[in-house]
Scaffold this motif. Structure first.
Motif, PDB file in Angstrom:
ATOM      1  N   ALA B 122       0.845  -1.190   0.000  1.00 32.73           N
ATOM      2  CA  ALA B 122       0.000   0.000   0.000  1.00 32.73           C
ATOM      3  C   ALA B 122       0.883   1.242   0.000  1.00 32.73           C
ATOM      4  CB  ALA B 122      -0.884  -0.008   1.227  1.00 32.73           C
ATOM      5  N   LYS B 123       0.409   2.283  -0.667  1.00 30.32           N
ATOM      6  CA  LYS B 123       1.225   3.485  -0.754  1.00 30.32           C
ATOM      7  C   LYS B 123       1.272   4.226   0.576  1.00 30.32           C
ATOM      8  CE  LYS B 123       1.534   4.678  -5.567  1.00 30.32           C
ATOM      9  NZ  LYS B 123       1.152   5.617  -6.612  1.00 30.32           N
ATOM     10  N   LEU B 124       0.234   4.083   1.335  1.00 33.12           N
ATOM     11  CA  LEU B 124       0.201   4.725   2.656  1.00 33.12           C
ATOM     12  C   LEU B 124      -0.016   3.654   3.712  1.00 33.12           C
ATOM     13  CD1 LEU B 124      -2.148   7.759   1.991  1.00 33.12           C
ATOM     14  CD2 LEU B 124       0.279   7.879   2.455  1.00 33.12           C
ATOM     15  N   SER B 125       0.614   3.848   4.851  1.00 27.79           N
ATOM     16  CA  SER B 125       0.352   2.922   5.949  1.00 27.79           C
ATOM     17  C   SER B 125       0.180   3.725   7.252  1.00 27.79           C
ATOM     18  CB  SER B 125       1.481   1.908   6.073  1.00 27.79           C
ATOM     19  OG  SER B 125       2.678   2.580   6.298  1.00 27.79           O
ATOM     20  N   LYS B 132      -0.410   8.872  12.349  1.00 23.94           N
ATOM     21  CA  LYS B 132      -0.734   9.485  11.048  1.00 23.94           C
ATOM     22  C   LYS B 132      -0.347   8.539   9.895  1.00 23.94           C
ATOM     23  CE  LYS B 132       3.402  12.321  10.424  1.00 23.94           C
ATOM     24  NZ  LYS B 132       3.947  13.637  10.530  1.00 23.94           N
ATOM     25  N   TRP B 133      -0.857   8.877   8.719  1.00 23.11           N
ATOM     26  CA  TRP B 133      -0.572   8.045   7.545  1.00 23.11           C
ATOM     27  C   TRP B 133       0.806   8.420   7.001  1.00 23.11           C
ATOM     28  CZ3 TRP B 133      -3.458   4.005   6.192  1.00 23.11           C
ATOM     29  CH2 TRP B 133      -4.756   3.931   6.703  1.00 23.11           C
ATOM     30  N   VAL B 134       1.625   7.379   6.801  1.00 18.01           N
ATOM     31  CA  VAL B 134       2.994   7.610   6.322  1.00 18.01           C
ATOM     32  C   VAL B 134       3.145   6.939   4.956  1.00 18.01           C
ATOM     33  CG1 VAL B 134       5.427   7.144   6.783  1.00 18.01           C
ATOM     34  CG2 VAL B 134       3.900   7.711   8.655  1.00 18.01           C
ATOM     35  N   PRO B 135       3.660   7.668   3.991  1.00 20.04           N
ATOM     36  CA  PRO B 135       3.845   7.039   2.668  1.00 20.04           C
ATOM     37  C   PRO B 135       4.980   6.013   2.666  1.00 20.04           C
ATOM     38  CG  PRO B 135       4.653   9.282   2.633  1.00 20.04           C
ATOM     39  CD  PRO B 135       4.015   9.078   3.963  1.00 20.04           C
ATOM     40  N   LEU B 136       4.961   5.172   1.620  1.00 26.37           N
ATOM     41  CA  LEU B 136       5.957   4.098   1.523  1.00 26.37           C
ATOM     42  C   LEU B 136       7.353   4.661   1.298  1.00 26.37           C
ATOM     43  CD1 LEU B 136       6.001   1.022   1.478  1.00 26.37           C
ATOM     44  CD2 LEU B 136       5.790   1.121  -0.989  1.00 26.37           C
ATOM     45  N   PHE B 137       7.432   5.695   0.494  1.00 22.72           N
ATOM     46  CA  PHE B 137       8.735   6.320   0.271  1.00 22.72           C
ATOM     47  C   PHE B 137       8.537   7.800  -0.009  1.00 22.72           C
ATOM     48  CE2 PHE B 137       7.290   4.241  -3.632  1.00 22.72           C
ATOM     49  CZ  PHE B 137       7.162   5.335  -4.449  1.00 22.72           C
ATOM     50  N   GLY B 138       9.603   8.513  -0.070  1.00 22.60           N
ATOM     51  CA  GLY B 138       9.523   9.940  -0.357  1.00 22.60           C
ATOM     52  C   GLY B 138       9.923  10.779   0.844  1.00 22.60           C
ATOM     53  N   TYR B 139       9.866  12.081   0.678  1.00 24.59           N
ATOM     54  CA  TYR B 139      10.382  12.958   1.737  1.00 24.59           C
ATOM     55  C   TYR B 139       9.536  12.888   3.003  1.00 24.59           C
ATOM     56  CZ  TYR B 139       6.849  16.619   0.969  1.00 24.59           C
ATOM     57  OH  TYR B 139       5.695  17.324   0.891  1.00 24.59           O
ATOM     58  N   LYS B 140       8.254  12.576   2.843  1.00 23.86           N
ATOM     59  CA  LYS B 140       7.395  12.499   4.026  1.00 23.86           C
ATOM     60  C   LYS B 140       7.725  11.269   4.871  1.00 23.86           C
ATOM     61  CE  LYS B 140       3.514  15.349   2.943  1.00 23.86           C
ATOM     62  NZ  LYS B 140       2.138  15.425   2.478  1.00 23.86           N
ATOM     63  N   LYS B 141       8.152  10.220   4.172  1.00 24.25           N
ATOM     64  CA  LYS B 141       8.574   9.008   4.894  1.00 24.25           C
ATOM     65  C   LYS B 141       9.839   9.323   5.710  1.00 24.25           C
ATOM     66  CE  LYS B 141       9.989   4.512   5.157  1.00 24.25           C
ATOM     67  NZ  LYS B 141       9.374   3.259   5.372  1.00 24.25           N
TER      68      LYS B 141
END
Lengths: 311, 339
Positions: B122-125, B132-141
């Motif tokens: 899933a792209k968000l977990s 909170k919802w955390v993305p699989l990758f990227g700067y927010k992760k």
């Protein structure tokens, strides 16, 4: 230790495009030809290269400097040149005391030499010496005259080379009024190969097919065979292989009869006659009572399942 | 049909004919606009006036080819009548080989063999800790991870002065580098490029085998190719490193053999064979004896398996296999023979 060959990774989008274009394709475009000179080159050969370059334009490149190559001794530099210019066909003109007025025609497969044939240019009259001219760049008719063409391996290969060199590109359709160039290759019994090129004039004949008249436009070249390096049979077979995608599969259920009519057989599933929508008529319309009765019947069919669910 | 078509020409004589007579019919390849005329030349005419003869011949053959082309089905495309050419009959070589499918990477090969199917993540977990919802990758992760790891525990056996944050960053960059290396190796493999061995990358990551290879290569990397290097008591030489070891070659090089030297060497071999005595490894023999006793006693407990064990006892005597016994003296282990 072996040299580390770097994996070239394109840095720009344009560079990537160039590299992708260089990769092997299923359908290849017209073959480019490279025209260049050897150590020395006579005026005659230079003119010939220029004329044939005009025939081959725009799928051709002509180099203007002299190159220190002896192709039959070492083919590597020529392979590198062809790789650099992405041209699988090449024509090398040279002139030496031992082999005056020399032309080598050859082609590459996978940037490696496939075959090449050396020819002596006996006599030559250029494009400029003929009054007539045509718009260059049209697909020419190729004529191979003489019984000798199919008799020796060298001539067979030379024929294949000439077809490859002059056929320009493979097309599906051709404008029939646009056929205006004919090149004939004649293998005479005294061992010469005569190249003639003509302009085709289509005259009235009283029937649909026109009467053909020819006018010579040059160049007029007489070749004699010299050395040759023919293709390895296995390599040639490998080079002539057709990709799977382009092979035509068997057509099923289509046939043509003697009159030229095409018949196709198609499969249709079983027809359910009871459900077919026939012509709508007011008289066949369901009455309100009938519709109600049907609704009740449908409800009954549904109800028992809901009851089971409650239990 | 041809008769009807050509009739007006015969009648009127106004126009020249489009008919050409040939002894042997031409071979056509309309896909390439090609015609092959296998008829013999008129040698007399050819010798008399070469160019005129060739013009006549070419005209006739072109006429025949044009006749064929005019018979092809035509179409009208934007005010131009075009003939639909058949498929090219002449086989010409390609420029480059037929494109091959992309070779599988090492991981793809492995996963195919093992039947591992990639699961879609899933792209968000939902992160329980951060709520909170955390993305699989990227700067927010990365941001989320930094928030989570604001404090790190120092492991019990670790050096207390070691910076755990620094260590994490180091480990991450090493993982990235390894992945990049593997990617490049896959590309190199697909393009058939030779890639040299990396050597010893990091003492923490490398295995015992890597270290052994490093020792072997390092020892041979002297001016005299490791001839005067001392050997450790139980040193083994690494295998398969001959191409990166200086002065080593895969083939054994024998010195030129002199007559008496050869004789002496052969006699020595004969002596060793003739003087062979069975070597007794007391430790192993005792261990086997004890084992046999134990097996027998255990089989006595279970009467059902007595028969089986009885039969088995014959087979229980194992012939000593080669290469399994302990050797005495000399260098242990294989490897390159040094001379």
């Amino acid at each position: 230790m072996s040299v580390w060959q770097r994996v070239v990774k394109p840095t720009t989008r344009k560079g990537k495009k160039v590299l992708l274009k260089k990769e092997p394709q299923v359908i290849e475009g017209p073959k480019r030809a490279l025209f260049f000179q050897g150590r020395k080159c006579s005026q005659k050969i230079r003119g010939l290269l220029e004329d044939l370059y005009d025939f081959k334009k725009p799928d051709a490149i002509k180099l203007h400097r002299k190159n220190d190559v002896t192709i039959f001794e070492d083919v590597k530099p020529v392979e590198n040149m062809c790789r650099k210019h992405e041209s699988p066909l090449f024509m090398l003109g040279s002139h030496s005391k031992k082999r005056p007025d020399n032309v080598v025609i050859g082609r590459m497969f996978n940037y490696n030499l496939l075959d090449m044939i050396e020819l002596y240019v006996d006599s030559y009259e250029g494009l400029k010496e003929f009054a007539e001219s045509i718009t260059l760049g049209t697909k020419p008719c190729l004529l191979f005259n003489g019984a000798l063409w199919d008799q020796t391996d060298e001539l067979k290969q030379l024929k294949s080379l000439f077809i490859d060199f002059f056929q320009r590109e493979t097309v599906d359709n051709i404008r029939i009024q646009g056929i205006e160039h004919s090149i004939s290759f004649n293998a005479t019994p005294d061992g010469k190969i005569l190249l003639r090129s003509y302009k085709i004039l289509l005259k009235k004949s009283g029937v649909k097919t026109p009467r053909v008249e020819l006018e010579e436009i040059g160049p007029r070249v007489d070749f004699t065979l010299r050395r040759s390096k023919l293709a390895d049979e296995d390599l040639m077979k490998e080079a002539c292989r057709k990709p799977k995608e382009l092979k035509i599969g068997k057509t099923k259920n289509i046939s043509t009869n003697e009159l030229g009519t095409t018949h196709g057989r198609i499969h249709i599933g079983k027809q359910e006659i009871k459900k077919i929508q026939t012509r709508k008529m007011k008289g066949l319309k369901k009455t309100a009572a009938e519709r109600k009765a049907e609704k009740v019947r449908l409800n009954r069919a549904v109800k028992p399942t809901t009851v089971n669910g409650h239990r | 049909m041809d008769m009807i078509l050509t009739k007006p020409v015969v009648d009127g004589q106004k126009y020249k004919s489009i008919e050409v007579h040939k002894l042997i019919e031409l071979n056509y390849d309309l896909g390439t606009l090609l015609a092959e005329d296998t008829n013999e030349f008129d040698v007399h005419h050819l010798r008399k006036d070469k160019n005129d003869y060739l013009l006549q011949l070419s005209r006739d053959n072109t006429q025949l080819l044009i006749n064929q082309i005019w018979c092809l089905p035509t179409e009208r495309i934007e005010d131009a009548i075009v003939a639909k050419l058949p498929i090219q009959k002449t086989r010409l070589p390609r420029m480059k080989h037929i494109p091959k499918p992309r070779p599988l990477t090492k991981w793809e090969q492995f996963s195919k063999a093992k039947g591992i199917v990639k699961k879609k993540k899933a792209k968000l977990s939902w992160d329980e800790q951060l709520k909170k919802w955390v993305p699989l990758f990227g700067y927010k992760k990365t941001q989320a991870e930094r928030e989570k790891d604001w404090v790190l525990e120092v492991p019990a056996n670790a050096n207390p002065m070691e910076d755990q944050f620094e260590k994490n960053i180091q480990a991450k960059s090493e993982r990235v580098a390894k992945n990049e290396l593997q990617r490049l190796r896959n590309i190199a493999k697909s393009k058939n490029i030779k890639v040299p061995k990396v050597g010893v990358s990091n003492s923490e990551v490398s295995s015992a085998k890597d270290l052994q290879a490093a020792v072997t290569v390092a020892k041979a990397s002297t001016a005299s190719l490791g001839k005067f290097q001392k050997e450790l008591p139980k040193e083994k030489e690494a295998k398969g490193v001959s191409d990166i070891t200086p002065g080593a070659s895969r083939k054994r090089k024998m010195p030129p053999v002199l007559g008496d030297v050869e004789k002496r060497e052969n006699l020595a071999i004969v002596d060793t064979i003739l003087n062979k005595r069975p070597k007794l490894n007391i430790e192993k023999a005792v261990a086997r004896h004890i084992n046999n006793e134990q097996v027998e006693s255990s089989s006595m407990d279970r009467p059902k398996s007595v028969k089986k064990s009885g039969r088995k006892s014959k087979d229980n005597f194992k012939r000593p296999k080669g290469n399994s016994g302990q050797r005495t003296g000399g260098k242990s282990g294989g490897g390159r023979k040094r001379r």
